[in-house]
Design an enzyme around this catalytic site. Structure first.
Site, PDB file in Angstrom:
ATOM      1  N   LYS A 191       0.080   1.298  -6.260  1.00 37.15           N
ATOM      2  CA  LYS A 191       0.459   2.959  -5.031  1.00 37.15           C
ATOM      3  C   LYS A 191       1.707   2.293  -4.125  1.00 37.15           C
ATOM      4  CE  LYS A 191      -2.375  -1.292  -2.926  1.00 37.15           C
ATOM      5  NZ  LYS A 191      -3.533  -1.526  -2.842  1.00 37.15           N
ATOM      6  N   ARG A 204     -14.783  -2.740   3.937  1.00 36.08           N
ATOM      7  CA  ARG A 204     -13.414  -1.832   3.906  1.00 36.08           C
ATOM      8  C   ARG A 204     -13.969  -0.825   3.506  1.00 36.08           C
ATOM      9  NH1 ARG A 204      -7.497  -2.251   1.807  1.00 36.08           N
ATOM     10  NH2 ARG A 204      -8.282  -2.514  -0.034  1.00 36.08           N
ATOM     11  N   TYR A 227      22.198  -8.639  19.889  1.00 36.83           N
ATOM     12  CA  TYR A 227      21.388  -8.188  21.038  1.00 36.83           C
ATOM     13  C   TYR A 227      20.483  -9.119  21.962  1.00 36.83           C
ATOM     14  CZ  TYR A 227      21.518  -2.940  19.804  1.00 36.83           C
ATOM     15  OH  TYR A 227      21.888  -1.614  19.308  1.00 36.83           O
ATOM     16  N   MET A 277      19.619  -2.546  13.929  1.00 33.42           N
ATOM     17  CA  MET A 277      18.724  -1.011  13.347  1.00 33.42           C
ATOM     18  C   MET A 277      19.498  -1.316  12.421  1.00 33.42           C
ATOM     19  SD  MET A 277      17.709   2.771  13.820  1.00 33.42           S
ATOM     20  CE  MET A 277      17.049   2.207  15.834  1.00 33.42           C
TER      21      MET A 277
END
Ligand SMILES: *Cc1c(COP(=O)(O)O)cnc(C)c1O
Length: 374
Positions: A36, A135, A260, A308
């Site tokens: 998956k 679940r 940053y 990023m």
């Protein structure tokens, strides 16, 4: 060959050897493969083809779209099961592609039966029971009611499965509780679906012991090198390496704030290297001032915030004469030393999330199967 972007290398031989090792471990039981989420980010079709080549006959995916793509990639023979079931209206697509849904509620079963009876086709399926994870899956009481109904015998159930919540914690009491409930449920199921095979263990479940193996194991993560036995040595081979191109070197003349929010400060004489790749590529921001790379054979620390598309490393430890030129310079952020498991610990997460976060901007290269040593 020169590359401008990051390169993710996926070792299909290592994945195949991991599958063969798990197959041996489950002994008489069969071993499937969970592919998956694009085989946990590594490439569903190349991974599944390699595993089919070494003998895997059953594949699990999460969605109908994944299943259809996999059917196209693998041809007719392998069994493909959709763990996420089938949403209303998609039943014909499953039937047309011989894909089996995992059915995890009485409603889902009824809908599958209505859709496939009208079409008057054979409609194999998988039934999933909830044994304590809460679940997906029928509760035991729902299963008991359903198997007593006349429709139950019309359902063509091929696998009867459940899923463990705490398999990576062998001492957790829920593992044995789930096994007990599963065995109770499987006895009910066998009374109406004697042909259904039992499937219980994921990667870590395989390492809980033979009782958990049942008839079909469903490993995912361990195939891709994630340690199924956290806290113990990893029995699996590493599978991925990731290298990111250096796009700028910088030798500091003065002390300076780096990145940053100016969370790091560097000193005159320190040399930094900026690589192309950041949190948009799966180098999660949690790695800020915690991550590491391997450059010219040495460990180099990540400095300041991950941004990023760019990440900064301190490469002061490498002599200037050994610095490869831009265009040929890469920092590895995943390899056999900086494993998925180690990087996951730096990110405060699990190897699964490291792999599935990797993003789409890398060039993927495959180490092909070749002739596998037995
Ligand atoms: C994802 C998944 C697996 C595989 O789990 P791993 O821990 O990656 O081995 C097996 N079964 C089900 C139902 C799953 O959702």
């Amino acid at each position: 060959m020169s590359h401008h972007d990051g390169i993710l290398t996926v070792n299909l031989r290592a994945i195949a050897r991991n599958w063969l090792a798990l197959s041996r471990k489950v002994g008489e039981a069969q071993c499937a493969a969970v592919v998956k989420a694009n085989a946990y980010g590594l490439g569903m079709v190349p991974v599944a083809r390699s595993l089919a080549h070494v003998g895997c006959r059953t594949f699990f995916v999460a969605t109908v779209d994944e299943a259809i793509e996999l059917r196209e990639g693998l041809g007719e023979a392998p069994v493909i099961v959709v763990l996420g079931g089938v949403r209303p209206g998609r039943e014909p697509a499953l039937v047309a592609n011989a894909i089996w849904p995992s059915l995890f509620s009485v409603d889902a079963i009824a809908r599958w039966q209505r859709a496939t009876t009208v079409a008057d086709v054979s409609a194999p399926c998988v039934v999933k029971v909830n044994t304590g994870m809460t679940r997906l899956g029928l509760d035991l009481s729902e299963l008991a009611n359903y198997v007593a109904s006349p429709e139950a015998r019309q359902l063509d159930v091929r696998y009867f499965m459940s899923h463990l919540a705490c398999a990576d914690e062998p001492a957790h009491p829920l593992n044995r509780e789930q096994l007990g409930r599963y065995q109770e449920a499987a006895a009910l199921a066998a009374s109406v679906w004697p042909q259904a095979r039992r499937s219980f263990a994921n990667s870590s479940g395989i390492f809980l012991g033979a009782e958990w193996h049942q008839q079909l194991a469903r490993p995912g993560a361990a195939l891709y090198g994630v340690n199924p036995t956290p806290g113990q040595p990893n029995p699996m081979e590493p599978v991925v390496s990731l290298r990111l191109p250096i796009i700028q070197y910088r030798l500091l003349a003065d002390s300076a704030a780096v990145g940053y929010s100016a969370t790091a400060t560097c000193q005159p004489g320190q040399r930094l290297a900026v690589v192309l790749g950041g949190y948009a590529d799966g180098l999660q921001r949690q790695l800020s001032s915690r991550g590491e790379g391997v450059f010219a054979g040495r460990r180099v620390p990540l400095v300041g915030r991950v941004s990023m598309d760019a990440t900064i490393f301190d490469v002061s430890a490498i002599p200037e004469s050994e610095l490869p030129p831009i265009g040929a310079a890469y920092i590895e952020v995943l390899n056999s030393e900086l494993t998925v498991n180690l990087v996951a610990s730096h990110m405060n997460t699990i190897g699964y999330e490291v792999l599935t976060s990797l993003g789409n901007r890398y060039q993927r290269e495959y180490v092909e199967l070749g002739d596998l040593p037995s």
